[in-house]
Write a protein that holds these residues in place. Structure first.
Motif, PDB file in Angstrom:
ATOM      1  N   PHE A   1      -1.082   1.181  15.882  1.00 22.48           N
ATOM      2  CA  PHE A   1      -1.406   2.467  15.259  1.00 22.48           C
ATOM      3  C   PHE A   1      -2.756   3.003  15.718  1.00 22.48           C
ATOM      4  CE2 PHE A   1       1.287   0.680  11.565  1.00 22.48           C
ATOM      5  CZ  PHE A   1       2.459   1.189  12.126  1.00 22.48           C
TER       6      PHE A   1
ATOM      7  N   VAL B   1       0.826  -1.207   0.000  1.00 17.08           N
ATOM      8  CA  VAL B   1       0.000   0.000   0.000  1.00 17.08           C
ATOM      9  C   VAL B   1       0.869   1.270   0.000  1.00 17.08           C
ATOM     10  CG1 VAL B   1      -1.603   1.312   1.446  1.00 17.08           C
ATOM     11  CG2 VAL B   1      -1.970  -1.128   1.083  1.00 17.08           C
TER      12      VAL B   1
ATOM     13  N   ARG C   1     -10.426  -5.745  12.207  1.00 19.77           N
ATOM     14  CA  ARG C   1     -10.316  -6.366  10.881  1.00 19.77           C
ATOM     15  C   ARG C   1     -10.851  -7.785  10.950  1.00 19.77           C
ATOM     16  NH1 ARG C   1      -9.396  -1.915  10.156  1.00 19.77           N
ATOM     17  NH2 ARG C   1      -7.685  -0.852   9.096  1.00 19.77           N
TER      18      ARG C   1
ATOM     19  N   ASN D   1       2.331  -5.194   7.232  1.00 23.37           N
ATOM     20  CA  ASN D   1       1.095  -5.776   7.766  1.00 23.37           C
ATOM     21  C   ASN D   1       1.295  -6.253   9.195  1.00 23.37           C
ATOM     22  OD1 ASN D   1       0.917  -6.772   4.529  1.00 23.37           O
ATOM     23  ND2 ASN D   1      -0.806  -5.667   5.384  1.00 23.37           N
ATOM     24  N   LEU D   2       0.176  -6.318   9.910  1.00 29.78           N
ATOM     25  CA  LEU D   2       0.240  -6.578  11.352  1.00 29.78           C
ATOM     26  C   LEU D   2       0.855  -7.940  11.713  1.00 29.78           C
ATOM     27  CD1 LEU D   2      -0.480  -5.703  14.226  1.00 29.78           C
ATOM     28  CD2 LEU D   2      -2.787  -6.597  13.853  1.00 29.78           C
TER      29      LEU D   2
ATOM     30  N   TYR E   1      -2.768   1.393  -4.773  1.00 31.25           N
ATOM     31  CA  TYR E   1      -2.912  -0.064  -4.782  1.00 31.25           C
ATOM     32  C   TYR E   1      -4.399  -0.440  -4.735  1.00 31.25           C
ATOM     33  CZ  TYR E   1      -3.649  -4.706  -2.945  1.00 31.25           C
ATOM     34  OH  TYR E   1      -4.144  -5.975  -2.770  1.00 31.25           O
TER      35      TYR E   1
ATOM     36  N   ARG F   1      -2.383   5.430  11.769  1.00 26.84           N
ATOM     37  CA  ARG F   1      -1.732   5.336  10.453  1.00 26.84           C
ATOM     38  C   ARG F   1      -2.693   5.924   9.417  1.00 26.84           C
ATOM     39  NH1 ARG F   1      -0.167  -0.602   8.158  1.00 26.84           N
ATOM     40  NH2 ARG F   1      -2.420  -0.767   8.009  1.00 26.84           N
TER      41      ARG F   1
ATOM     42  N   ASP G   1      -6.080   4.272   7.340  1.00 25.03           N
ATOM     43  CA  ASP G   1      -6.704   3.100   7.975  1.00 25.03           C
ATOM     44  C   ASP G   1      -8.214   3.308   8.161  1.00 25.03           C
ATOM     45  OD1 ASP G   1      -4.783   1.149   8.344  1.00 25.03           O
ATOM     46  OD2 ASP G   1      -4.089   1.949  10.260  1.00 25.03           O
TER      47      ASP G   1
ATOM     48  N   SER H   1     -10.008  -7.381  -3.209  1.00 23.02           N
ATOM     49  CA  SER H   1      -9.708  -7.059  -1.815  1.00 23.02           C
ATOM     50  C   SER H   1     -10.855  -6.292  -1.186  1.00 23.02           C
ATOM     51  CB  SER H   1      -8.443  -6.192  -1.803  1.00 23.02           C
ATOM     52  OG  SER H   1      -8.242  -5.627  -0.538  1.00 23.02           O
TER      53      SER H   1
ATOM     54  N   TYR I   1       4.537  -8.468  11.254  1.00 20.68           N
ATOM     55  CA  TYR I   1       5.255  -7.601  12.201  1.00 20.68           C
ATOM     56  C   TYR I   1       5.276  -8.264  13.578  1.00 20.68           C
ATOM     57  CZ  TYR I   1       7.444  -3.190  13.431  1.00 20.68           C
ATOM     58  OH  TYR I   1       8.371  -2.239  13.799  1.00 20.68           O
TER      59      TYR I   1
ATOM     60  N   LEU J   1       6.195  -3.892  18.730  1.00 23.33           N
ATOM     61  CA  LEU J   1       5.135  -3.554  17.781  1.00 23.33           C
ATOM     62  C   LEU J   1       4.616  -2.162  18.101  1.00 23.33           C
ATOM     63  CD1 LEU J   1       2.896  -4.483  15.663  1.00 23.33           C
ATOM     64  CD2 LEU J   1       1.545  -5.103  17.678  1.00 23.33           C
ATOM     65  N   GLY J   2       4.404  -1.357  17.060  1.00 23.24           N
ATOM     66  CA  GLY J   2       3.685  -0.098  17.244  1.00 23.24           C
ATOM     67  C   GLY J   2       2.214  -0.355  16.927  1.00 23.24           C
TER      68      GLY J   2
HETATM   69  C1  WQD Z   1      -4.243  -4.317  10.198  1.00 24.93           C
HETATM   70  C2  WQD Z   1      -4.436  -3.447  11.436  1.00 24.93           C
HETATM   71  C3  WQD Z   1      -3.283  -1.337  11.351  1.00 24.93           C
HETATM   72  C4  WQD Z   1       0.779  -2.884  11.404  1.00 24.93           C
HETATM   73  C5  WQD Z   1      -3.900  -4.164   4.224  1.00 24.93           C
HETATM   74  C6  WQD Z   1      -4.231  -3.494   2.918  1.00 24.93           C
HETATM   75  C7  WQD Z   1      -5.396  -4.171   2.272  1.00 24.93           C
HETATM   76  C8  WQD Z   1      -5.166  -5.674   2.167  1.00 24.93           C
HETATM   77  C9  WQD Z   1      -4.698  -6.284   3.436  1.00 24.93           C
HETATM   78  C10 WQD Z   1      -4.330  -6.280   0.068  1.00 24.93           C
HETATM   79  C11 WQD Z   1      -4.648  -1.972  11.106  1.00 24.93           C
HETATM   80  C12 WQD Z   1      -2.739  -2.205  12.456  1.00 24.93           C
HETATM   81  C13 WQD Z   1      -0.598  -2.790  11.404  1.00 24.93           C
HETATM   82  C14 WQD Z   1       1.500  -2.447  12.545  1.00 24.93           C
HETATM   83  C15 WQD Z   1      -0.586  -1.862  13.591  1.00 24.93           C
HETATM   84  N1  WQD Z   1      -4.127  -5.982   1.241  1.00 24.93           N
HETATM   85  N2  WQD Z   1      -1.271  -2.281  12.479  1.00 24.93           N
HETATM   86  N3  WQD Z   1       0.778  -1.962  13.594  1.00 24.93           N
HETATM   87  O1  WQD Z   1      -4.400  -2.217   6.609  1.00 24.93           O
HETATM   88  O2  WQD Z   1      -6.262  -3.847   7.160  1.00 24.93           O
HETATM   89  O3  WQD Z   1      -5.023  -4.096   5.070  1.00 24.93           O
HETATM   90  O4  WQD Z   1      -3.605  -5.549   3.983  1.00 24.93           O
HETATM   91  O5  WQD Z   1      -5.320  -6.111  -0.588  1.00 24.93           O
HETATM   92  O6  WQD Z   1      -5.568  -3.577   1.028  1.00 24.93           O
HETATM   93  O7  WQD Z   1      -4.544  -2.126   3.169  1.00 24.93           O
HETATM   94  O8  WQD Z   1      -3.889  -4.657   7.149  1.00 24.93           O
HETATM   95  O9  WQD Z   1      -2.172  -5.822   8.449  1.00 24.93           O
HETATM   96  O10 WQD Z   1      -1.640  -3.551   7.493  1.00 24.93           O
HETATM   97  O11 WQD Z   1      -3.245  -3.716   9.368  1.00 24.93           O
HETATM   98  O12 WQD Z   1      -1.188  -1.408  14.574  1.00 24.93           O
HETATM   99  O13 WQD Z   1       2.734  -2.479  12.595  1.00 24.93           O
HETATM  100  O14 WQD Z   1      -3.221  -3.496  12.206  1.00 24.93           O
HETATM  101  O15 WQD Z   1      -3.345   0.010  11.752  1.00 24.93           O
HETATM  102  O16 WQD Z   1      -5.558  -1.476  12.035  1.00 24.93           O
HETATM  103  P1  WQD Z   1      -4.940  -3.582   6.546  1.00 24.93           P
HETATM  104  P2  WQD Z   1      -2.641  -4.472   8.086  1.00 24.93           P
END
Ligand code: WQD
Ligand code: NAD
Length: 340
Positions: free
Chosen positions: A218, A86, A231, A199-200, A149, A292, A295, A124, A203, A215-216
């Motif tokens: 967000f 992204v 999610r 991605n979470l 994306y 972030r 989001d 997605s 991480y 881990l941060g």
């Molecule tokens: C999940 C939650 C973050 C990392 C993304 C794409 C989406 C799809 C799937 C492809 C959110 C939080 C994350 C971190 C955090 N991809 N977080 N600390 O954003 O729902 O979706 O991947 O199509 O298009 O946008 O997934 O895993 O990045 O985040 O707190 O270090 O975890 O803020 O709430 P997301 P994610």
């Protein structure tokens, strides 16, 4: 059936090939390896006992695609190939539109030239934008994606839909994935991000194994029970079996179908971190960081359409997803790189 799996060496594509082979299909992986490695092909064979045909190629190479479709007498394409970071897409929109949108147009032209009528596309939940109502159903209008994306997914959905309209014998299935995590239960296959994960779950596993310090999280001031975003995490093996179910439901007369693939359950960031610690017994230090950009607050699926029409539903819960992600990370601290 003979299936061409574009992006077949990637995270979701490779797990789907395992399910395809186990269901008796022949899968041909087509990938330019820009975000994956051929090591995964041995891992697939290690699980299924069947070799995977592999063609190294780019989806923007129409000639090579047409030849591959003909050479392997392909019945259906499952189209995973694409760039998916992204943040990167904000800085490299031309590369993202060229690869994802341009590549899909070339793929459709190759399918037309080779007489292949069926395509299942990796869309997605991002196409819904900020949800106006939850859970999300497929008939809700698409929203504003917050990054290039996400917009490629919406544009490709429109291109596929226009193409199906023009060629009514075509079978187009748009699968809208929610948040895929987890790994094959054997621990031999999983997600292998390059650099620091965006991605979470990756991480979390890299913090747990000590590659990253903490881990941060967000934002903890969202309008949710614990203040963190919600999610719909789905096990990659459930996602993989969703593709096999979609294949079975292809209509001989052609048509366009859209399905959400999620679990229908929302999990907050902190709930996921706690589930991970419970499932693995490993501590994950974290601290709260600012929100972030881009989001959405909460996003989860209504999966009843897939259940009714495909006979598919997710069977793994969040703790199993965490345990399998951890199993993969522990057994492969550097992903596929050490074995390359
Ligand atoms: C999940 C939650 C973050 C990392 C993304 C794409 C989406 C799809 C799937 C492809 C959110 C939080 C994350 C971190 C955090 N991809 N977080 N600390 O954003 O729902 O979706 O991947 O199509 O298009 O946008 O997934 O895993 O990045 O985040 O707190 O270090 O975890 O803020 O709430 P997301 P994610
Ligand atoms: P991935 O990066 O692991 O797999 C994508 C594969 O496509 C990689 O192996 C890459 O090398 C290949 N590829 C990229 N551009 C190519 C090109 N021009 N020609 C040939 N191969 C090319 O990603 P993934 O997580 O397995 O995602 C698969 C698909 O699912 C993508 O389309 C992605 O946008 C979509 N999706 C992923 C998620 C997610 O969170 N992982 C969520 C929703 C949708």
């Amino acid at each position: 059936m003979n299936i061409l799996v574009t992006g077949g060496t990637g995270f979701i594509g490779s797990h789907t090939i395992v399910e395809l082979q186990q269901a008796g299909h022949t899968a041909v992986a087509y990938d330019n390896l820009c975000n994956s490695s051929t090591v995964v092909l041995d891992r697939i064979e290690g699980i299924t006992g069947k070799p995977v045909e592999f063609v190294e190629g780019d989806i923007r190479d129409q000639e090579k695609l047409t030849k591959t479709l003909k050479d392997f007498d392909i019945d259906c394409v499952i189209h995973f190939a694409g760039l998916k970071a992204v943040g990167e897409s904000v800085h490299k929109p031309i590369e993202y539109y060229d690869n994802n949108v341009g590549g899909t147009v070339k793929l459709l032209a190759a399918m037309r030239d080779a007489g292949v009528n069926s395509i299942i596309f990796s869309s997605s939940a991002t196409v819904y934008g900020e949800p106006t109502k939850l859970p999300l159903t497929e008939d809700m209008p698409k929203g504003q994606a917050t990054n290039p994306y996400g917009r490629t997914k919406g544009i490709i959905e429109d291109i596929l839909s226009d193409t199906q309209f023009a060629y009514p014998q075509m079978n187009v299935v748009l699968l809208r994935y929610f948040n895929p995590i987890g790994a094959h239960p054997s621990g031999t296959m999983g997600e292998d991000p390059t650099g620091i994960p965006n991605n979470l779950m990756p991480y979390v596993t890299q913090v747990a194994i000590g590659k990253l310090k903490e881990l941060g999280v967000f934002g903890n001031d969202y309008d949710t029970p614990d203040g963190t975003c919600i999610r719909d995490y789905i096990h990659v093996m459930d996602l993989a079996s969703g593709h096999v179910a979609a294949l079975k439901a292809l209509k001989p007369e052609g048509g366009l179908s859209i399905y959400n693939l999620g679990t229908g359950r929302g999990t907050s960031v902190l709930e996921l971190v706690n589930a991970f610690m419970k499932a693995t017994g490993v501590n994950v230090p974290y601290s709260i960081k600012p929100r972030r950009e881009g989001d959405v607050v909460a996003c989860y699926a209504d999966c009843s359409k897939a259940k009714e029409e495909l006979g598919w539903e997710a069977k793994y819960g969040i703790e199993q997803m965490c345990a399998d992600s951890w199993n993969w990370q522990q057994k492969n601290p550097n992903g596929y790189r050490d074995q390359a």
